[in-house]
Design a protein around this motif. Structure first.
Motif, PDB file in Angstrom:
ATOM      1  N   UNK A 130       0.830  -1.204   0.000  1.00 54.87           N
ATOM      2  CA  UNK A 130       0.000   0.000   0.000  1.00 54.87           C
ATOM      3  C   UNK A 130       0.864   1.253   0.000  1.00 54.87           C
ATOM      4  N   UNK A 131       1.917   1.255   0.801  1.00 54.73           N
ATOM      5  CA  UNK A 131       2.809   2.420   0.833  1.00 54.73           C
ATOM      6  C   UNK A 131       3.620   2.525  -0.460  1.00 54.73           C
ATOM      7  N   UNK A 132       3.985   1.391  -1.038  1.00 54.41           N
ATOM      8  CA  UNK A 132       4.690   1.431  -2.319  1.00 54.41           C
ATOM      9  C   UNK A 132       3.817   2.072  -3.389  1.00 54.41           C
ATOM     10  N   UNK A 133       2.540   1.717  -3.415  1.00 60.66           N
ATOM     11  CA  UNK A 133       1.622   2.292  -4.404  1.00 60.66           C
ATOM     12  C   UNK A 133       1.512   3.807  -4.238  1.00 60.66           C
ATOM     13  N   UNK A 134       1.475   4.281  -2.998  1.00 60.39           N
ATOM     14  CA  UNK A 134       1.397   5.720  -2.750  1.00 60.39           C
ATOM     15  C   UNK A 134       2.649   6.426  -3.261  1.00 60.39           C
ATOM     16  N   UNK A 135       3.824   5.836  -2.999  1.00 58.75           N
ATOM     17  CA  UNK A 135       5.078   6.444  -3.447  1.00 58.75           C
ATOM     18  C   UNK A 135       5.163   6.436  -4.973  1.00 58.75           C
ATOM     19  N   UNK A 136       4.774   5.337  -5.615  1.00 59.70           N
ATOM     20  CA  UNK A 136       4.811   5.261  -7.078  1.00 59.70           C
ATOM     21  C   UNK A 136       3.858   6.282  -7.707  1.00 59.70           C
ATOM     22  N   UNK A 150      14.217  12.881  -4.864  1.00 58.57           N
ATOM     23  CA  UNK A 150      13.748  11.504  -4.697  1.00 58.57           C
ATOM     24  C   UNK A 150      14.029  11.003  -3.288  1.00 58.57           C
ATOM     25  N   UNK A 151      15.192  11.366  -2.737  1.00 54.97           N
ATOM     26  CA  UNK A 151      15.514  10.989  -1.359  1.00 54.97           C
ATOM     27  C   UNK A 151      14.473  11.547  -0.393  1.00 54.97           C
ATOM     28  N   UNK A 152      14.100  12.805  -0.568  1.00 53.15           N
ATOM     29  CA  UNK A 152      13.099  13.414   0.308  1.00 53.15           C
ATOM     30  C   UNK A 152      11.741  12.739   0.135  1.00 53.15           C
ATOM     31  N   UNK A 153      11.426  12.360  -1.097  1.00 54.66           N
ATOM     32  CA  UNK A 153      10.176  11.655  -1.358  1.00 54.66           C
ATOM     33  C   UNK A 153      10.124  10.327  -0.603  1.00 54.66           C
ATOM     34  N   UNK A 154      11.234   9.605  -0.616  1.00 56.21           N
ATOM     35  CA  UNK A 154      11.295   8.328   0.093  1.00 56.21           C
ATOM     36  C   UNK A 154      11.173   8.523   1.602  1.00 56.21           C
ATOM     37  N   UNK A 155      11.853   9.513   2.129  1.00 58.67           N
ATOM     38  CA  UNK A 155      11.790   9.756   3.570  1.00 58.67           C
ATOM     39  C   UNK A 155      10.358  10.043   4.019  1.00 58.67           C
ATOM     40  N   UNK A 156       9.641  10.823   3.237  1.00 55.77           N
ATOM     41  CA  UNK A 156       8.242  11.107   3.573  1.00 55.77           C
ATOM     42  C   UNK A 156       7.378   9.859   3.426  1.00 55.77           C
TER      43      UNK A 156
END
Length: 483
Positions: A130-136, A150-156
């Motif tokens: 579910x979290x992977x889908x949100x990040x994608x 992208x690093x900041x996106x992953x941290x969030x």
């Protein structure tokens, strides 16, 4: 008749005077609260109370085998290995396409499913997918990203991970909880509640209805047991001082109030350690241990659970184990190898200890180990000094040592690095973002309805004091309660 009237008049005046005097006296007495009867426990009484608290901590029944993955196939692990060339340099300004970003996300979540120890404990595929889908979905909103973006996106997107060891280029997904001490007024815990030395009783504190959570047992500058309001607030662990976001308005039962301001938080960290002192002296060898004496009490400090120093660290346990009262300084111990912890504990008390959480700490690929029995009687007193820099394997020592009788924790809450380890290091193929994730799992223990430990928050001390003052105040407490 006239005389009678005058007599009545004088009587009335005197009555009024007496009544007014009584009222004024009552008001004066009401304004001067009686000083509370402040009784300090003996050292034995304090240890009896702390022992009961430590011994009451229990773990809920847990099926550890539910989280065991089994030994992984080497072919499955191969894509996540770092090659002979090692880590490539990360360029925060490098531009990567949306497709490349999506490939990195798939790679990362594949690593979670394959390597990550807490994967099933934190919800498994249902939660992580579910979290992977949100990040994608966020990645697809733009045609390209810089590596830093992208690093900041992953941290969030990975803020759902309660894991202080997990990091992205050294950055954590959550902030650490650090203590702020409001020590302008000392309070004593009496039958009437929290009272000042002058006898004023706390009725309430604005915005903090749970007084038992706010007021924490501490040590006064003279070594007495007192209570101070202490708040935890989030921050990154760095060497910059931080100011508390709020002041406290304390309201008393006599109608008065006062506003308290916390001292800024300053991390007691690496620059305070014996390692730093050694380097500053110009020694060729980095010294990780120090044996000293404070007010007649032996103190042993070691600032890393490093296997190459095991014998030196264990020798420190041997040096203090026969002392009626000794201190173990873990304030600058950032962790290391847990086998060093087991060796130290075994040398100090003659046997291994399970720990309330460490007994449920295991590698998810190989399964749990058998644990020794909980609670070991011990005559000598060991004071353990803690701070926010006390982390990882040092927290394993804090956990284990609470199964030993007559242990007293003094200082700040520990770092909060205990859910897993930092055993796996990988690099995302396109962004070259570096990732650290562990393959272990430590299942939190419970005390009543609350956590005994929280990631990023750590273990709580028995007496709260700023880490920089812990050794001095512990010595004063011992002197005061031993009189």
């Amino acid at each position: 008749m006239l005389f009678l009237e005058r007599g009545i008049s004088i009587f009335v005046k005197r009555s009024i005077f007496v009544s007014l005097s009584s009222i004024l006296l009552a008001l004066a007495l009401a304004g001067c609260a009686a000083a509370p009867k402040i009784s300090q426990p003996t050292l034995d009484e304090l240890m009896a109370e702390v022992n009961a608290q430590h011994q009451s901590i229990q773990q809920k029944p847990i099926d550890r085998w539910h989280f065991i993955k089994g030994t992984p196939d080497e072919a499955i692990l191969e894509p996540y290995r770092i090659g002979d060339e090692g880590f490539k340099a990360f360029d925060q300004d490098a531009v990567i396409t949306a497709d490349q970003v999506a490939q990195d996300v798939e790679y990362l979540f594949g690593a979670f499913a394959t390597l990550y120890g807490p994967y099933d404990y934190l919800g498994g595929a249902d939660v992580f997918d579910a979290h992977k889908a949100e990040i994608l979905a966020q990645c697809a909103q733009r045609e390209s990203w810089t590596a830093q973006e992208f690093q900041e996106l992953l941290l969030d997107g990975l803020a759902f991970l309660p894991d202080a060891h997990f990091n992205i280029n050294g950055h954590r997904t959550n902030l650490f909880q650090v203590p702020f001490f409001f020590r302008e007024t000392a309070f004593y815990k009496t039958d009437a509640g929290y009272q000042t030395a002058e006898g004023k009783t706390v009725e309430s504190v604005d915005n903090h209805p749970e007084l038992e959570e706010l007021f924490k047992r501490s040590i006064s500058p003279k070594g007495k047991i007192v209570y101070y309001p202490i708040l935890l607030e989030p921050r990154e662990l760095n060497d910059q001082p931080q100011t508390c976001s709020e002041t406290l308005t304390v309201r008393y039962t006599d109608g008065s109030s006062e506003t308290l301001t916390a001292e800024p938080f300053q991390l007691y960290g690496w620059e305070n350690s014996v390692r730093y002192k050694s380097i500053q002296r110009g020694d060729e060898r980095i010294v990780l241990t120090e044996l000293r004496e404070t007010e007649g009490v032996p103190v042993f400090e070691f600032d890393a659970c490093q296997t190459s120093y095991t014998e030196e660290i264990v020798a420190g346990a041997a040096a203090i184990k026969d002392a009626p009262i000794a201190m173990l300084d873990l304030r600058t111990n950032g962790g290391g190898n847990s086998t060093v912890v087991d060796r130290w504990v075994a040398e100090y008390c003659g046997q291994t200890l399970p720990g309330n959480m460490t007994q449920y700490s295991f590698n998810v690929f190989y399964g749990p180990n058998n644990s020794p029995s909980k609670w070991v009687e011990h005559e000598n007193i060991l004071v353990v000094l803690t701070g926010k820099y006390s982390a990882s394997s040092a927290e394993s020592l804090v956990d284990k040592i609470q199964d030993l009788e007559n242990v007293l924790l003094i200082g700040e809450n520990t770092g909060g690095y205990f859910l897993t380890s930092a055993s796996n290091k990988l690099q995302l193929p396109n962004s070259l973002v570096s990732i650290v994730m562990g393959d272990g799992l430590t299942i939190p223990a419970y005390e009543g309805e609350g956590y005994y430990f929280k990631e990023f928050e750590g273990f709580y001390p028995d007496l709260w004091v700023p880490a920089a003052e812990a050794e001095e105040l512990a010595a004063k407490l011992i002197q005061h309660l031993s009189q």
